[in-house]
Design a protein around this motif. Structure first.
Motif, PDB file in Angstrom:
ATOM      1  N   ILE A  14       0.833  -1.247  -0.038  1.00  0.00           N
ATOM      2  CA  ILE A  14      -0.018   0.204   0.132  1.00  0.00           C
ATOM      3  C   ILE A  14       0.856   1.351   0.106  1.00  0.00           C
ATOM      4  O   ILE A  14       0.789   2.150  -0.695  1.00  0.00           O
ATOM      5  CB  ILE A  14      -0.869  -0.132   1.262  1.00  0.00           C
ATOM      6  N   PHE A  15       1.970   1.223   0.967  1.00  0.00           N
ATOM      7  CA  PHE A  15       2.735   2.601   0.877  1.00  0.00           C
ATOM      8  C   PHE A  15       3.621   2.714  -0.465  1.00  0.00           C
ATOM      9  O   PHE A  15       3.696   3.724  -0.742  1.00  0.00           O
ATOM     10  CB  PHE A  15       3.479   2.257   2.371  1.00  0.00           C
ATOM     11  N   SER A  16       4.079   1.491  -0.832  1.00  0.00           N
ATOM     12  CA  SER A  16       4.960   1.482  -1.985  1.00  0.00           C
ATOM     13  C   SER A  16       4.357   1.933  -3.116  1.00  0.00           C
ATOM     14  O   SER A  16       4.654   3.006  -3.933  1.00  0.00           O
ATOM     15  CB  SER A  16       5.765   0.274  -2.223  1.00  0.00           C
ATOM     16  N   ALA A  38      -0.805  -0.299  -5.356  1.00  0.00           N
ATOM     17  CA  ALA A  38      -0.327  -1.493  -5.849  1.00  0.00           C
ATOM     18  C   ALA A  38      -0.617  -2.621  -5.137  1.00  0.00           C
ATOM     19  O   ALA A  38      -0.814  -2.673  -3.861  1.00  0.00           O
ATOM     20  CB  ALA A  38       1.398  -1.293  -5.811  1.00  0.00           C
ATOM     21  N   SER A  39      -0.800  -3.910  -5.819  1.00  0.00           N
ATOM     22  CA  SER A  39      -1.257  -4.915  -5.171  1.00  0.00           C
ATOM     23  C   SER A  39      -0.101  -5.833  -4.777  1.00  0.00           C
ATOM     24  O   SER A  39       0.879  -5.495  -4.767  1.00  0.00           O
ATOM     25  CB  SER A  39      -2.215  -5.866  -6.164  1.00  0.00           C
ATOM     26  N   VAL A  46      -4.629  -2.073  -7.664  1.00  0.00           N
ATOM     27  CA  VAL A  46      -6.015  -2.260  -7.043  1.00  0.00           C
ATOM     28  C   VAL A  46      -6.529  -1.098  -6.845  1.00  0.00           C
ATOM     29  O   VAL A  46      -6.020  -0.290  -6.209  1.00  0.00           O
ATOM     30  CB  VAL A  46      -6.040  -3.541  -6.022  1.00  0.00           C
ATOM     31  N   TYR A  47      -7.915  -0.882  -7.129  1.00  0.00           N
ATOM     32  CA  TYR A  47      -8.756   0.106  -6.598  1.00  0.00           C
ATOM     33  C   TYR A  47      -9.825  -0.310  -5.739  1.00  0.00           C
ATOM     34  O   TYR A  47     -10.600  -1.078  -6.224  1.00  0.00           O
ATOM     35  CB  TYR A  47      -9.306   0.767  -7.787  1.00  0.00           C
ATOM     36  N   ARG A  48      -9.907   0.150  -4.354  1.00  0.00           N
ATOM     37  CA  ARG A  48     -10.662  -0.188  -3.407  1.00  0.00           C
ATOM     38  C   ARG A  48     -11.602   0.470  -3.173  1.00  0.00           C
ATOM     39  O   ARG A  48     -11.320   1.777  -3.011  1.00  0.00           O
ATOM     40  CB  ARG A  48      -9.886  -0.801  -2.071  1.00  0.00           C
ATOM     41  N   ALA A  77      -7.773   5.121  -3.835  1.00  0.00           N
ATOM     42  CA  ALA A  77      -8.718   3.924  -3.561  1.00  0.00           C
ATOM     43  C   ALA A  77      -7.813   2.824  -2.589  1.00  0.00           C
ATOM     44  O   ALA A  77      -7.631   2.061  -3.329  1.00  0.00           O
ATOM     45  CB  ALA A  77      -9.185   3.572  -4.908  1.00  0.00           C
ATOM     46  N   ASP A  78      -7.730   3.140  -1.519  1.00  0.00           N
ATOM     47  CA  ASP A  78      -6.754   2.231  -0.698  1.00  0.00           C
ATOM     48  C   ASP A  78      -7.719   1.524   0.346  1.00  0.00           C
ATOM     49  O   ASP A  78      -7.229   0.872   1.261  1.00  0.00           O
ATOM     50  CB  ASP A  78      -5.797   2.963  -0.108  1.00  0.00           C
TER      51      ASP A  78
END
Length: 479
Positions: A14-16, A38-39, A46-48, A77-78
């Protein structure tokens, strides 16, 4: 320990992912600007929790989904969007240790969110035109969400298929029928809000997926259990127009001659529901919409406890003459469902005998000139003496770990051959999304459609000693 490792890996990605803006462009979609993360799989973003409609709360409770409310700036979108209101999973339920071992997310009426997995290199490239698949989760129309542990789009995106999963309204919030609600609608009916949510999500995909590199003219819809029955509704209703190009029905039956999780009488349901709402003091629309989420969610149980009379408010789709004018069975028999390629199947130890209905469906599709591909998932899930699971065999929903290639998220003792079987199934499902043929465009045609002369299933299984994958076409399902 495995679950903790996965969680830590997700945090790192997520952070990267948030820092790699040069390979993660800002996209313009309905509502505003959005950026993914990034997944865990390199090359997949990924878009959450992208909202696809306005929050159905307050005055929008029990109304058709409305256009999404715009936001300012760039939405990162995390974070998954909340699932619809539903009962929390209890430890003693057989599916809890299987799929809900990490507990439940927060539930809410504000639940109209979707998630997208796409190859990073195609983001913002509207001429890429990758195939798209939209997944509708199961749960008896009263439970579930689009980001359960077994559901993930990384393996699909790796294969060049953009995957979208959705939340939709469930239970009393998704399917309530009531005379007051019918009277306020121009079409004169009520209920089916959860189905209308699914239609709205499909329209969102059609209108926005090109921004992610997807082809709006190549959308496959698929689902399992109540999600599969939702797919049957979506290929029956005229509201989906020509947006659906292929469909996969998993453990949702075929043409069975019996209603499965739906088909309640609209008029009778409205009258029964009104009586319960009147008992609770909600005798106007204003009171119905002003009541708290908890008051509405517990209404039926409170009625049963205090009156000693069992009550069940409408919590599944009905044939209303607007969303659907007839049952899936009647529409399929009359040739009024979408004239597209279909895959349809079930698991070896599924809920009830589904084979006859599937064979009937394939027979009808053959007569229409579009034979359907039938399958059975017949791999009994491995178990251990140290950590036994209450669910045995190839039970209802067991194939989900395989079609999303999420075996590592389960504590079942899967082996390398399970990994091979899972890859084989993801290949078949994504090939179908690409070409309408699970074998692929140019591959050997090992999986043939089921016809009246060849009632064969593709049976996904292992050898008797579990030493190798032995999927094969069989005349009869494994029982």
């Amino acid at each position: 320990m495995k679950r903790i490792t996965i969680l830590l890996a997700a945090v790192v990605t997520i952070f990267s992912g948030c820092s790699k803006t040069e390979t993660n462009p800002i996209l313009e979609i309905e509502g505003g600007k959005v950026q993914g993360i990034a997944s865990e799989t390199e090359g997949v973003t990924v878009y959450r929790g992208i909202p696809y409609a306005a929050a159905p709360v307050g005055e929008l409770r029990w109304k058709a989904p409305q256009p999404v409310t715009a936001w300012e700036g760039v939405k990162i979108a995390d974070t998954w969007g909340a699932p619809s209101m539903q009962n929390k999973h209890r430890p003693e339920e057989v599916y809890t240790p299987e799929f809900f071992f990490d507990g439940d997310p927060e539930f809410s009426e504000d639940c109209l969110y979707l998630n997208v997995w796409a190859p990073t290199k195609t983001l913002g490239k509207t001429d890429t035109k990758l195939p798209v698949a939209m997944w509708v989760h199961g749960g008896g129309y009263t439970a579930g969400w689009g980001f359960e542990p077994e559901m993930d789009g990384e393996a699909w995106a790796e294969r060049g298929v953009i995957l979208v999963t959705i939340n939709y309204r469930l239970g009393i919030f998704g399917f309530l029928t009531h005379p007051f609600l019918s009277a306020e609608n121009e079409n004169g009916v009520s209920g089916n809000y959860g189905t209308l949510d699914q239609v709205a999500a499909l329209k969102w995909v059609y209108n926005n997926i090109a921004q992610f590199g997807g082809d709006p003219e190549n959308i496959t819809i698929f689902g399992q259990s109540a999600g599969a029955m939702s797919i049957k509704n979506l290929v029956t209703t005229s509201l989906t127009g020509n947006m659906v190009k292929k469909a996969i029905i998993q453990s949702g039956g075929g043409i069975s001659g019996r209603a499965i999780l739906g088909g309640a009488d609209l008029q009778a349901g409205m009258e029964a529901n009104k009586a319960i709402f009147d008992w609770g003091g909600y005798d106007t629309l204003e009171k119905m919409r002003a009541a708290s989420t908890e008051e509405i969610f517990t209404l039926a149980s409170r009625y049963a406890q205090e009156t000693g009379t069992y009550a069940r408010l409408t919590s599944s789709p009905v044939v209303d003459g607007y969303v659907t004018s007839e049952s899936f069975d009647d529409a399929a028999l009359a040739g009024r469902i979408k004239d597209i390629p279909y895959m349809i199947g079930f698991t070896m130890n599924d809920m009830g005998a589904l084979g006859a209905g599937i064979e009937k469906f394939c027979e009808v599709r053959e007569a229409a000139g579009k034979p359907a591909y039938a399958y059975e998932f017949a791999r009994p899930l491995p178990d251990s003496e140290e950590n036994p699971h209450p669910l045995k065999g190839a039970f209802h929903s067991s194939e989900l770990w395989y079609i999303f290639h999420t075996l590592s998220r389960s504590d079942r003792p899967f082996t390398d051959v399970d990994d091979v079987l899972s890859n084989q199934m993801v290949d078949a499902w994504t090939n179908f999304a690409k070409y309408g043929n699970p074998n692929g465009a140019d591959g050997e045609q090992l999986w043939t459609p089921m016809t009246s002369d060849s009632k064969k299933y593709m049976v996904f299984k292992l050898n008797d000693d579990c030493s190798a994958v032995a999927s094969e076409m069989l005349e009869e399902p494994v029982l």
